[in-house]
Write a protein that holds these residues in place. Structure first.
Motif, PDB file in Angstrom:
ATOM      1  N   VAL A 118       0.843  -1.206   0.000  1.00  0.00           N
ATOM      2  CA  VAL A 118       0.000   0.000   0.000  1.00  0.00           C
ATOM      3  C   VAL A 118       0.872   1.246   0.000  1.00  0.00           C
ATOM      4  O   VAL A 118       0.610   2.203  -0.735  1.00  0.00           O
ATOM      5  CB  VAL A 118      -0.963   0.003   1.214  1.00  0.00           C
ATOM      6  CG1 VAL A 118      -1.651   1.349   1.377  1.00  0.00           C
ATOM      7  CG2 VAL A 118      -1.988  -1.115   1.077  1.00  0.00           C
ATOM      8  N   PHE A 119       1.939   1.245   0.802  1.00  0.00           N
ATOM      9  CA  PHE A 119       2.846   2.393   0.886  1.00  0.00           C
ATOM     10  C   PHE A 119       3.443   2.707  -0.488  1.00  0.00           C
ATOM     11  O   PHE A 119       3.487   3.860  -0.906  1.00  0.00           O
ATOM     12  CB  PHE A 119       3.952   2.105   1.911  1.00  0.00           C
ATOM     13  CG  PHE A 119       4.807   3.291   2.243  1.00  0.00           C
ATOM     14  CD1 PHE A 119       4.394   4.222   3.170  1.00  0.00           C
ATOM     15  CD2 PHE A 119       6.040   3.465   1.626  1.00  0.00           C
ATOM     16  CE1 PHE A 119       5.182   5.318   3.481  1.00  0.00           C
ATOM     17  CE2 PHE A 119       6.833   4.548   1.923  1.00  0.00           C
ATOM     18  CZ  PHE A 119       6.408   5.487   2.856  1.00  0.00           C
ATOM     19  N   ILE A 120       3.870   1.672  -1.189  1.00  0.00           N
ATOM     20  CA  ILE A 120       4.453   1.874  -2.529  1.00  0.00           C
ATOM     21  C   ILE A 120       3.377   2.323  -3.511  1.00  0.00           C
ATOM     22  O   ILE A 120       3.589   3.239  -4.307  1.00  0.00           O
ATOM     23  CB  ILE A 120       5.162   0.593  -3.011  1.00  0.00           C
ATOM     24  CG1 ILE A 120       6.415   0.349  -2.151  1.00  0.00           C
ATOM     25  CG2 ILE A 120       5.524   0.681  -4.491  1.00  0.00           C
ATOM     26  CD1 ILE A 120       7.052  -1.005  -2.351  1.00  0.00           C
ATOM     27  N   LYS A 121       2.206   1.683  -3.449  1.00  0.00           N
ATOM     28  CA  LYS A 121       1.091   2.058  -4.333  1.00  0.00           C
ATOM     29  C   LYS A 121       0.743   3.538  -4.167  1.00  0.00           C
ATOM     30  O   LYS A 121       0.448   4.226  -5.136  1.00  0.00           O
ATOM     31  CB  LYS A 121      -0.124   1.189  -4.021  1.00  0.00           C
ATOM     32  CG  LYS A 121      -1.331   1.493  -4.864  1.00  0.00           C
ATOM     33  CD  LYS A 121      -2.461   0.532  -4.518  1.00  0.00           C
ATOM     34  CE  LYS A 121      -3.708   1.317  -4.267  1.00  0.00           C
ATOM     35  NZ  LYS A 121      -4.784   0.554  -3.724  1.00  0.00           N
ATOM     36  N   CYS A 122       0.835   4.018  -2.930  1.00  0.00           N
ATOM     37  CA  CYS A 122       0.531   5.424  -2.630  1.00  0.00           C
ATOM     38  C   CYS A 122       1.752   6.323  -2.811  1.00  0.00           C
ATOM     39  O   CYS A 122       1.721   7.495  -2.430  1.00  0.00           O
ATOM     40  CB  CYS A 122      -0.010   5.546  -1.204  1.00  0.00           C
ATOM     41  SG  CYS A 122      -1.612   4.776  -0.958  1.00  0.00           S
ATOM     42  N   ARG A 123       2.828   5.757  -3.363  1.00  0.00           N
ATOM     43  CA  ARG A 123       4.066   6.495  -3.648  1.00  0.00           C
ATOM     44  C   ARG A 123       4.656   7.160  -2.396  1.00  0.00           C
ATOM     45  O   ARG A 123       5.216   8.236  -2.455  1.00  0.00           O
ATOM     46  CB  ARG A 123       3.828   7.527  -4.731  1.00  0.00           C
ATOM     47  CG  ARG A 123       3.502   6.926  -6.069  1.00  0.00           C
ATOM     48  CD  ARG A 123       3.198   7.999  -7.110  1.00  0.00           C
ATOM     49  NE  ARG A 123       3.057   7.433  -8.416  1.00  0.00           N
ATOM     50  CZ  ARG A 123       1.945   6.854  -8.875  1.00  0.00           C
ATOM     51  NH1 ARG A 123       0.884   6.755  -8.110  1.00  0.00           N
ATOM     52  NH2 ARG A 123       1.888   6.377 -10.109  1.00  0.00           N
ATOM     53  N   GLY A 124       4.451   6.505  -1.247  1.00  0.00           N
ATOM     54  CA  GLY A 124       5.015   7.017  -0.011  1.00  0.00           C
ATOM     55  C   GLY A 124       4.267   8.205   0.579  1.00  0.00           C
ATOM     56  O   GLY A 124       4.705   8.785   1.568  1.00  0.00           O
ATOM     57  N   ASN A 125       3.127   8.556  -0.007  1.00  0.00           N
ATOM     58  CA  ASN A 125       2.335   9.674   0.498  1.00  0.00           C
ATOM     59  C   ASN A 125       1.558   9.193   1.725  1.00  0.00           C
ATOM     60  O   ASN A 125       0.600   8.422   1.605  1.00  0.00           O
ATOM     61  CB  ASN A 125       1.389  10.169  -0.599  1.00  0.00           C
ATOM     62  CG  ASN A 125       0.583  11.371  -0.175  1.00  0.00           C
ATOM     63  OD1 ASN A 125       0.036  11.413   0.913  1.00  0.00           O
ATOM     64  ND2 ASN A 125       0.507  12.345  -1.067  1.00  0.00           N
ATOM     65  N   ILE A 126       1.975   9.662   2.886  1.00  0.00           N
ATOM     66  CA  ILE A 126       1.404   9.156   4.131  1.00  0.00           C
ATOM     67  C   ILE A 126      -0.091   9.468   4.237  1.00  0.00           C
ATOM     68  O   ILE A 126      -0.863   8.649   4.716  1.00  0.00           O
ATOM     69  CB  ILE A 126       2.200   9.673   5.352  1.00  0.00           C
ATOM     70  CG1 ILE A 126       3.580   9.001   5.334  1.00  0.00           C
ATOM     71  CG2 ILE A 126       1.473   9.388   6.655  1.00  0.00           C
ATOM     72  CD1 ILE A 126       4.496   9.387   6.452  1.00  0.00           C
ATOM     73  N   LYS A 127      -0.510  10.632   3.752  1.00  0.00           N
ATOM     74  CA  LYS A 127      -1.942  10.954   3.786  1.00  0.00           C
ATOM     75  C   LYS A 127      -2.747   9.951   2.962  1.00  0.00           C
ATOM     76  O   LYS A 127      -3.845   9.549   3.356  1.00  0.00           O
ATOM     77  CB  LYS A 127      -2.186  12.377   3.279  1.00  0.00           C
ATOM     78  CG  LYS A 127      -1.804  13.453   4.271  1.00  0.00           C
ATOM     79  CD  LYS A 127      -2.349  14.794   3.834  1.00  0.00           C
ATOM     80  CE  LYS A 127      -1.908  15.905   4.719  1.00  0.00           C
ATOM     81  NZ  LYS A 127      -2.582  15.928   6.000  1.00  0.00           N
ATOM     82  N   GLU A 128      -2.212   9.535   1.820  1.00  0.00           N
ATOM     83  CA  GLU A 128      -2.901   8.549   0.994  1.00  0.00           C
ATOM     84  C   GLU A 128      -2.927   7.182   1.677  1.00  0.00           C
ATOM     85  O   GLU A 128      -3.910   6.457   1.598  1.00  0.00           O
ATOM     86  CB  GLU A 128      -2.241   8.439  -0.382  1.00  0.00           C
ATOM     87  CG  GLU A 128      -2.441   9.658  -1.263  1.00  0.00           C
ATOM     88  CD  GLU A 128      -3.911   9.930  -1.565  1.00  0.00           C
ATOM     89  OE1 GLU A 128      -4.650   8.970  -1.873  1.00  0.00           O
ATOM     90  OE2 GLU A 128      -4.303  11.106  -1.488  1.00  0.00           O
ATOM     91  N   VAL A 129      -1.826   6.832   2.357  1.00  0.00           N
ATOM     92  CA  VAL A 129      -1.781   5.567   3.099  1.00  0.00           C
ATOM     93  C   VAL A 129      -2.819   5.601   4.215  1.00  0.00           C
ATOM     94  O   VAL A 129      -3.542   4.620   4.433  1.00  0.00           O
ATOM     95  CB  VAL A 129      -0.369   5.290   3.666  1.00  0.00           C
ATOM     96  CG1 VAL A 129      -0.356   4.036   4.528  1.00  0.00           C
ATOM     97  CG2 VAL A 129       0.652   5.162   2.533  1.00  0.00           C
ATOM     98  N   GLU A 130      -2.931   6.741   4.903  1.00  0.00           N
ATOM     99  CA  GLU A 130      -3.944   6.899   5.955  1.00  0.00           C
ATOM    100  C   GLU A 130      -5.337   6.610   5.396  1.00  0.00           C
ATOM    101  O   GLU A 130      -6.110   5.855   5.997  1.00  0.00           O
ATOM    102  CB  GLU A 130      -3.948   8.340   6.503  1.00  0.00           C
ATOM    103  CG  GLU A 130      -2.786   8.701   7.385  1.00  0.00           C
ATOM    104  CD  GLU A 130      -2.882  10.152   7.833  1.00  0.00           C
ATOM    105  OE1 GLU A 130      -3.839  10.502   8.560  1.00  0.00           O
ATOM    106  OE2 GLU A 130      -2.011  10.953   7.437  1.00  0.00           O
ATOM    107  N   LYS A 131      -5.649   7.228   4.245  1.00  0.00           N
ATOM    108  CA  LYS A 131      -6.975   7.049   3.621  1.00  0.00           C
ATOM    109  C   LYS A 131      -7.188   5.607   3.198  1.00  0.00           C
ATOM    110  O   LYS A 131      -8.245   5.035   3.445  1.00  0.00           O
ATOM    111  CB  LYS A 131      -7.113   7.965   2.394  1.00  0.00           C
ATOM    112  CG  LYS A 131      -7.274   9.419   2.722  1.00  0.00           C
ATOM    113  CD  LYS A 131      -7.379  10.220   1.430  1.00  0.00           C
ATOM    114  CE  LYS A 131      -7.195  11.696   1.681  1.00  0.00           C
ATOM    115  NZ  LYS A 131      -7.126  12.452   0.429  1.00  0.00           N
TER     116      LYS A 131
END
Length: 127
Positions: free
Chosen positions: A52-65
């Motif tokens: 998920v972290f890689i899929k979200c390109r390391g964007n923590i806000k996106e990982v949160e969502k």
């Protein structure tokens, strides 16, 4: 359904050794001692987090969502992955409030896509 290779013993959680490889096409079998990649040795929940972290390109806000978890939980899981990969996370040094405010602005700008990772690194190095 594909079965996933285990990286840890399901009984005691010790790292497993890979001792046999088999080709289903030509039926060649190779025996020896082989090391799995570091990511294969992570527990399944951490493998899923990394994906998920890689899929979200390391964007923590996106990982949160994506995962429905808070920022501190994302950071905690990331720290656990870093440690399980064999790295020691650097402790965050205590800084004065002005330096902390500037760092937060830089990281917020990066998180919002206003600057690139390279620009953020350069700004953070400047202090």
């Amino acid at each position: 359904m594909k079965r996933q290779m285990l990286g840890r013993c399901p009984i005691c959680t010790t790292h497993l050794d890979i001792t046999r490889l088999h080709c289903p096409s030509c039926h060649t079998t190779i025996e020896g001692k082989f090391e799995p990649c570091k990511f294969c040795r992570l527990p399944l929940d951490q493998q899923e987090f990394v994906e998920v972290f890689i899929k979200c390109r390391g964007n923590i806000k996106e990982v949160e969502k994506e995962l429905g978890i808070s920022y501190p939980t994302v950071r905690g899981r990331l720290e656990a992955v870093i440690e399980n990969l064999g790295y020691r996370p650097e402790p965050i040094p205590k800084t004065d409030p002005e330096v902390a405010r500037k760092r937060k602005e830089i990281l917020d700008a990066l998180n919002n896509g206003e600057i690139t990772a390279e620009e953020a690194v350069a700004l953070l190095k400047k202090g």
